[in-house]
Each structure stands twice: as structure tokens, then as C-alpha cells.
Design an enzyme around this catalytic site. Sequence first.
Site, PDB file in Angstrom:
ATOM      1  N   ASP A  13       0.812  -1.214   0.000  1.00 31.01           N
ATOM      2  CA  ASP A  13       0.000   0.000   0.000  1.00 31.01           C
ATOM      3  C   ASP A  13       0.846   1.265   0.000  1.00 31.01           C
ATOM      4  O   ASP A  13       0.455   2.282   0.581  1.00 31.01           O
ATOM      5  CB  ASP A  13      -0.971   0.011   1.199  1.00 31.01           C
ATOM      6  N   LYS A  16       1.977   2.190  -5.122  1.00 29.49           N
ATOM      7  CA  LYS A  16       2.712   1.757  -6.315  1.00 29.49           C
ATOM      8  C   LYS A  16       1.958   2.131  -7.586  1.00 29.49           C
ATOM      9  O   LYS A  16       2.563   2.488  -8.591  1.00 29.49           O
ATOM     10  CB  LYS A  16       2.941   0.240  -6.287  1.00 29.49           C
ATOM     11  N   GLY A  40      -4.257  -4.353  -4.039  1.00 27.31           N
ATOM     12  CA  GLY A  40      -5.257  -3.326  -4.316  1.00 27.31           C
ATOM     13  C   GLY A  40      -4.548  -2.061  -4.736  1.00 27.31           C
ATOM     14  O   GLY A  40      -3.873  -1.434  -3.935  1.00 27.31           O
ATOM     15  N   HIS A  41      -4.637  -1.742  -6.022  1.00 27.87           N
ATOM     16  CA  HIS A  41      -4.013  -0.503  -6.488  1.00 27.87           C
ATOM     17  C   HIS A  41      -5.113   0.519  -6.723  1.00 27.87           C
ATOM     18  O   HIS A  41      -6.087   0.213  -7.387  1.00 27.87           O
ATOM     19  CB  HIS A  41      -3.343  -0.672  -7.850  1.00 27.87           C
ATOM     20  N   GLN A 223       2.002  -6.175  -3.306  1.00 28.42           N
ATOM     21  CA  GLN A 223       2.499  -6.319  -1.923  1.00 28.42           C
ATOM     22  C   GLN A 223       3.853  -5.603  -1.790  1.00 28.42           C
ATOM     23  O   GLN A 223       4.032  -4.585  -2.413  1.00 28.42           O
ATOM     24  CB  GLN A 223       2.596  -7.791  -1.511  1.00 28.42           C
TER      25      GLN A 223
HETATM   26  P1  IMP Z   1      -2.505 -12.963   2.052  1.00 30.98           P
HETATM   27  O1  IMP Z   1      -1.623 -12.420   0.978  1.00 30.98           O
HETATM   28  O2  IMP Z   1      -3.975 -12.729   1.770  1.00 30.98           O
HETATM   29  O3  IMP Z   1      -2.207 -14.383   2.386  1.00 30.98           O
HETATM   30  O4  IMP Z   1      -2.210 -12.126   3.395  1.00 30.98           O
HETATM   31  C1  IMP Z   1      -0.974 -12.237   4.094  1.00 30.98           C
HETATM   32  C2  IMP Z   1      -0.589 -10.891   4.678  1.00 30.98           C
HETATM   33  O5  IMP Z   1      -0.217  -9.991   3.634  1.00 30.98           O
HETATM   34  C3  IMP Z   1      -1.696 -10.178   5.453  1.00 30.98           C
HETATM   35  O6  IMP Z   1      -1.111  -9.465   6.514  1.00 30.98           O
HETATM   36  C4  IMP Z   1      -2.271  -9.204   4.437  1.00 30.98           C
HETATM   37  O7  IMP Z   1      -2.898  -8.106   5.066  1.00 30.98           O
HETATM   38  C5  IMP Z   1      -1.002  -8.802   3.713  1.00 30.98           C
HETATM   39  N1  IMP Z   1      -1.242  -8.349   2.333  1.00 30.98           N
HETATM   40  C6  IMP Z   1      -1.486  -9.114   1.255  1.00 30.98           C
HETATM   41  N2  IMP Z   1      -1.615  -8.352   0.157  1.00 30.98           N
HETATM   42  C7  IMP Z   1      -1.427  -7.096   0.536  1.00 30.98           C
HETATM   43  C8  IMP Z   1      -1.388  -5.840  -0.180  1.00 30.98           C
HETATM   44  O8  IMP Z   1      -1.548  -5.756  -1.390  1.00 30.98           O
HETATM   45  N3  IMP Z   1      -1.158  -4.737   0.579  1.00 30.98           N
HETATM   46  C9  IMP Z   1      -0.934  -4.815   1.920  1.00 30.98           C
HETATM   47  N4  IMP Z   1      -0.945  -5.944   2.618  1.00 30.98           N
HETATM   48  C10 IMP Z   1      -1.186  -7.077   1.930  1.00 30.98           C
END
Ligand code: IMP
Length: 427
Positions: A13, A16, A40-41, A223
Site C-alpha cells: 500500500d 505503487k 489493491g491498487h 504487496q
Molecule cells: P494474504 O496475501 O492474503 O495471504 O495475506 C498475508 C498478509 O499480507 C496479510 O497481513 C495481508 O494483510 C497482507 N497483504 C497481502 N496483500 C497485501 C497488499 O496488497 N497490501 C498490503 N498488505 C497485503
Amino acid sequence: MPGIIVVGTQWGDEGKGKAVDALGESVDYVVRYSGGNNAGHTVVVNDQKFIMHLLPAGVLSKTATTVIGNGVVIDLEVLYHELDGLATRGTVVDHPLISANAHIIAPYHQTLDKVTERFAGKKRIGTTGRGIGPTYSDKINRIGLRVADLLDADLLREKVAASLEQKNQLLVKLYNRREIEAEQIVEQLLGYAERIRPHVVDAARVLNDALDEGKVVLFEGAQAHHLDIDHGTYPYVTSSNPTAGGACTGTGVGPTRIDRVIGIAKAYTTRVGEGPFPTELFDADGERLRTEGGEYGATTGRPRRCGWFDAPVVEVAATVNGCTDIFLTKLDILSGWEKIPVCVGYDINGERSEVFPMTQSQLAIATPVYEYLPGWSEDISAARSFADLPVNCRDYVKRLEELIGCRISGIGVGPARDQVVLINDLV
Ligand code: IMP
């Protein structure tokens, strides 16, 4: 300068999407290489807000071809929902290219993601619940479903049955859930087969050919460094490699083809989900950052945890990713503070460390050591050159640059496309 990677340097977040957008029309291919619709962009174009979860933010470029690499996990329903959503708002992405080797998120992966999190209780990761972890687990366990399998119904049937064999035991016996019927899943997935067929390509070949022709290929990370399965704050991480190396394995493009790595860093720090976060604020300052920065998850709507800029967090990311440039986002949110704390190291059991802690145990007890930089009161959202910024703001940027050890080439000063201060060209 054809191969460019954009990578998050904190916990995601960082904005990007905005940095990608700033690269503009000079990009020929925009590629996602890891993760899935956990991302989420948010991109604002002509006052219209677009939130993409699976498609790269660069999909909004009128000239670039969108590619989804083999390192991505795809929820087909989300893919088509996003493409259709863009089309109804006038942006037709007529040919996203999808790697035949990308893995498919099946409904049972989402079910497992949710039940395992619930079962973990206090030890939960705080996942996005989109089935990301279970899909990558299947990939590593060699029982995953790939895009190409959708084009061979018999093979797909075989693979779904094999994958469900063990999962149904788990669901019924451990999690007290109903068994999932293989044929129902197969039918659901085959429903997408004809639609996806024309998009399925050997993405590695396409991208290498493009690079041979001197095209500009942008590898858009989702991420971030500290959510990386290898380099992040394990186990509170996602299940893929969002770091720059993931752009090579996640697309089939060799490291010698990468010319530039742009690290994206927010001017303060945020995190969603569980896990360590040394500079997290639990007071009114944290609330102010959250409100003024609009820090609510683009995917889940969860309020983001907020804190001050943590220099060792970004320094280690810049080092491990081999960043050539940093793009600093949301600097405008820091206007109006009298003093701005910046974490320059940690106190770990009475010992001072200037680098990000090596172990989970050290990180758990690391308390930030702050340097207090003078703030600025001016609204900087209209600044378009570095000289337009107030002197204290420029000094803040220069100090971060020094602490990170990498040049800051761009700065975001507001959500709109043109609210950017460019110091060095990004392409
Ligand atoms: P997962 O990717 O859904 O398995 O989540 C694993 C961890 O990564 C959690 O803490 C999510 O909140 C975090 N996470 C996954 N994708 C994002 C992203 O795009 N932005 C911020 N945090 C993310």
C-alpha cells in the site's frame, strides 16, 4: 532502458499504482509477476477512482499491453469482473496476455484460507481471505491447477479430484465443514475456458521477444518487500515473492534483462494484517495519519495500522531489491506537523542497532530510535518541481535519501495523476 521493476519497500500500500502511472505512456508492456487479488491498487484518472486487485495498475495505460505472469495466482471471477468493470467505464483491455503456467485460485482455496485463519485464532496472519496462501501451497506441493489446465477438461478433472482428496478430509474431519464436490468445481472453472483461451500465451517468450525489440517492459510488483515469503517479517507475510527477484521467476525473464528497480516508499509507514511494526502509533498521531492519508485497505476496507517512517525498513528493502531509485509517495500527508519523527535505528535489549533486525525475536522487542525533523505548514499538493517544495520538506526528503542509501527520483504530492515531483526520469 527496457526492463523496469517497481517494488514496494514497506508492507504494501505504498501507492505503487501512482508511481506506475507516473511512468506514463512510455511503457509498452505492463506485467504482474506475483500475488493475486490480495493486492489493491488505487489510481485516480480524470477524477475517476479505479481500484484494481488482480490487473496491474498500468492496465489504464492506453498504449501498454497487459501481461499476467506465471508467478501470479488468478481468481478467474475477479479477473473478468475487473475487465468488465473497466469496460463499462470506457477502458477496454481487449487483450490481457495470461501465462499458461499461472496458477488458478479455486473456490476451495478461499474456503481453506478462511477456515485456517479462524482455526489459528490469536495466531492468525490476518490474510485477505482471497485464497492466496492455499493456492501457493498447492503450487509448491505440486497439486495446483494452472491456466493451461482449463484448456484440457480431462486433465483439469483429474487435477481437481487429486487436490480435493486430502482437502476434503481436512475440511470434514478437522474443520467440521462440508465436503466439496469436485465436479461442481470443474464445471465452474470450465465455464471460463472459452473466454480465457485467446488470452493464454507463453508469456516468457512474449516478454523476452519484446525486450529483444527494445520495448519497455514494466514489472509491476504487488504487496512489498516486508511481505515477501523469504525476505519479509515471516510468518506474517504473503505466500509469494513480491521482491525484485520474483519478477524474474514470476515471468521467465532473466536478471540480465532488468535495467532499473524502482522502490516505492510511503513518506510514513502503514501495515494491514498482523505482524511486527516497530514505529506503529496507537495515539492521536496515528489516527491523524490514518484519516489524512485515507489509510483504509483497498482490498478489504480494513483500517491500516499507521506509524512514522522507518528508515531501516526501507534501507534493507532498497539493498535486497537492488533499487536504483526510490519513489516517495504521499509526502503531502505530512504537511502541517511541527516536528516529524523518523526512525533511524532501534534499541534492542539496551543495544543500539541501525539496521533492520535479523531475527523475529529481535524484531519483537525492537523499539524505534527517532530523529525529529522540522516539519512544514505549506500545502505542497501543487508542487511540480523539487524547488517548489518548502525548505524543511526538501530537507526531509534529503535526510530520507541519506538514510535509505538510494536516490529519491520521484515524489507523490497528491492522488491525481499529475501530482508528482519528478527529480530524475523514471524511464
Ligand atoms: P494474504 O496475501 O492474503 O495471504 O495475506 C498475508 C498478509 O499480507 C496479510 O497481513 C495481508 O494483510 C497482507 N497483504 C497481502 N496483500 C497485501 C497488499 O496488497 N497490501 C498490503 N498488505 C497485503
